[in-house]
Design an enzyme around this catalytic site. Structure first.
Site, PDB file in Angstrom:
ATOM      1  N   GLU A  68       6.947  -6.345  -4.515  1.00 28.72           N
ATOM      2  CA  GLU A  68       7.634  -7.609  -4.208  1.00 28.72           C
ATOM      3  C   GLU A  68       8.502  -8.081  -5.380  1.00 28.72           C
ATOM      4  OE1 GLU A  68       4.779  -9.715  -0.868  1.00 28.72           O
ATOM      5  OE2 GLU A  68       4.469 -10.264  -2.960  1.00 28.72           O
ATOM      6  N   GLU A  78       2.855  -4.459   3.728  1.00 26.20           N
ATOM      7  CA  GLU A  78       1.969  -5.612   3.748  1.00 26.20           C
ATOM      8  C   GLU A  78       2.284  -6.458   4.969  1.00 26.20           C
ATOM      9  OE1 GLU A  78       1.479  -8.101   0.290  1.00 26.20           O
ATOM     10  OE2 GLU A  78       1.772  -6.430  -1.093  1.00 26.20           O
TER      11      GLU A  78
END
Length: 478
Positions: free
Chosen positions: A182, A376
């Protein structure tokens, strides 16, 4: 019956070292930034305080990450449960501080390398493909305190040494890698992704954008090393993606949503996938007063070594209401925004939007035409086990079913989707709150927020449901 997903689709689950392993000071491991971040509902507000400086205060705070769920010692048991579910892959991360305790050592900690060798071997023995994130929110504390996190250019060389070590050691066995978890979360919580505190620039665009540039260079170096080590390696970037909506058809809100997508969703991927800064970058930098230190050769490196695929997380969408800043906020929504009246929210206020995932997949594939990998996705919820530790988590099943259906629709749209690894396939310590009570897993772990309990593992209802999903390659969603 037409297949919803291609043969070889990579079904699995995802965790991160700092949220599952525990054993934070065992076998030569050094302290990471997360080891110095306390747990509890006020976690993110604590670390955004001007007074926070990565100083451990065990008399005042608890640090659930220190113990995690003891995956460090129980990984064989956990991976066996993943295999029972039918996992085709397991996404996990390597703790930088297990390999280089302070980040600056010239020789690796062999005990750390041996640990991950055992994890990899165990996965392969169960027919599970390892998918490794090189850096997942756990840069060495020494690097954060000495160089001010990733804004210090010196960190590039230390990361390059780490990446080279793990890629050369494991690159013949492990085909799938990602560089930074991320990476664009720097716009939302730079302490995790960049090691920046308020004192070292967490609130300053100059520090965050310079840190991102240094990470882009480091990521390209890792891609270069990976491809030189083994041409069969596929190495991707990993971004946080939240589909953005303008609150209404007012052009002002639509333009604000476009600008939000550019600066938050696309900026990092444009560099890592496209190999250059996007056209809007200079305008963005100028508006924020940012002047990057770009060294000779940096831009050539970014252009020459782009990623093979795009990994991304998707939990929620967000709604931009620029014409009414006082509108009801989506309190709890990790990325903020206005409350969307068409969506329900989780126990923690994260808005649930499976159609937003289909939109995200189409937006990303339309923009980049690179394979996508959802690494995710999941529902953080309060689980209430019965006297036999069984959790009838139909709410989680419903969430996953809806999102998998959206994935199938995106594949039908023509999107090239590699795989799906729901977050926290086993209960773990939450990143945003440092709690155990915010549970994502399909395996229940008997621990409370202070990591007290037996630590025993129990199969939830979703465990059996997901096993059937994988066995039918997504044909049977129950």
């Amino acid at each position: 019956m037409k297949e919803k997903f291609p043969q070889g689709f990579m079904w699995g689950g995802a965790t991160a070292a700092n949220q599952v392993e525990g054993a934070y000071d065992k076998d030569g491991k050094g302290l990471s930034i997360v080891d110095a971040i306390p747990g509890g509902k006020a976690r993110l507000s604590i670390v955004s305080s001007p007074e926070f400086d990565f100083t451990l205060d065990t008399g005042r705070y608890t640090y659930p990450n220190h113990k995690g769920i003891d995956h460090y010692h129980r990984f064989r048991e956990d991976i066996a449960l993943f295999a029972e579910m039918g996992f085709k892959c397991y996404r996990f991360s390597i703790a930088w501080t297990r390999i280089y305790p302070n980040g600056v050592e010239q020789q690796p900690n062999e005990a750390g390398l041996n640990h991950y060798q055992q994890v990899i071997d165990t996965c392969i023995a169960h027919g599970i493909e390892p998918v490794i994130t090189i850096s997942h929110y756990e840069m060495p504390l020494h690097l954060a305190k000495t160089f001010g996190g990733w804004q210090g250019r010196e960190v590039i060389g230390h990361f390059e040494r780490f990446a080279r070590m793990v890629l050369e050691r494991f690159g013949q066995q492990v085909k799938y890698w990602m560089t930074f978890n991320e990476i664009n979360s720097a716009f939302h919580f730079p302490i995790m992704s960049q090691g920046l505190t308020v004192k070292t620039g967490a609130l300053e665009p100059q520090a965050k954008f310079q840190a991102l540039h240094n990470q882009f260079v480091a990521s390209s170096l890792a891609v270069k090393i990976a491809h030189e080590t083994n041409p069969e390696i596929k190495i991707g970037c990993m971004i946080l993606y939240a589909t953005s909506y303008g609150f209404d058809c007012n052009p002002v809100n639509q333009l604000a949503a476009l600008k939000e997508r550019q600066s938050s969703d696309f900026y990092c991927a444009d560099v890592q996938v496209g190999g250059k800064y996007p056209y809007y970058a200079k305008s963005l930098w100028q508006s924020l007063g940012v002047k990057l230190d770009i060294q000779p050769g940096d831009l050539d490196l970014l252009k020459a070594h782009t990623v093979d695929y795009i990994g991304f997380s998707y939990y929620m969408s967000r709604t931009i209401y620029a014409t009414n800043p006082e509108a009801a906020a989506a309190h709890g929504n990790l990325l903020g925004g206005a409350r969307n009246p068409f969506l329900e929210a989780s126990d923690w206020g994260w808005e649930i939007d499976p159609t937003g995932l289909r939109i995200a997949l189409n937006e990303l594939y339309d923009r980049y035409e690179k394979p996508l990998f959802i690494v995710e996705n999941g529902l953080g919820a309060i689980d209430k086990p019965d006297e036999n530790h069984y959790v009838a988590d139909d709410y989680r099943i419903n969430y996953l079913r809806q999102h998998i259906s959206a994935m199938a629709e995106a594949v039908e749209d023509g999107v090239d989707l590699m795989g799906y690894t729901p977050w926290g396939c086993i209960d773990l310590v939450s990143m945003s709150t440092g709690e155990m009570s915010k549970r994502y897993g399909m395996i229940y772990v008997d621990l409370d927020d202070n990591i007290n309990g037996t630590g025993d593992r129990y199969r939830k209802k979703s465990f059996h449901w997901y096993k059937q999903v994988i066995a039918t390659n997504g044909q049977d969603l129950g």
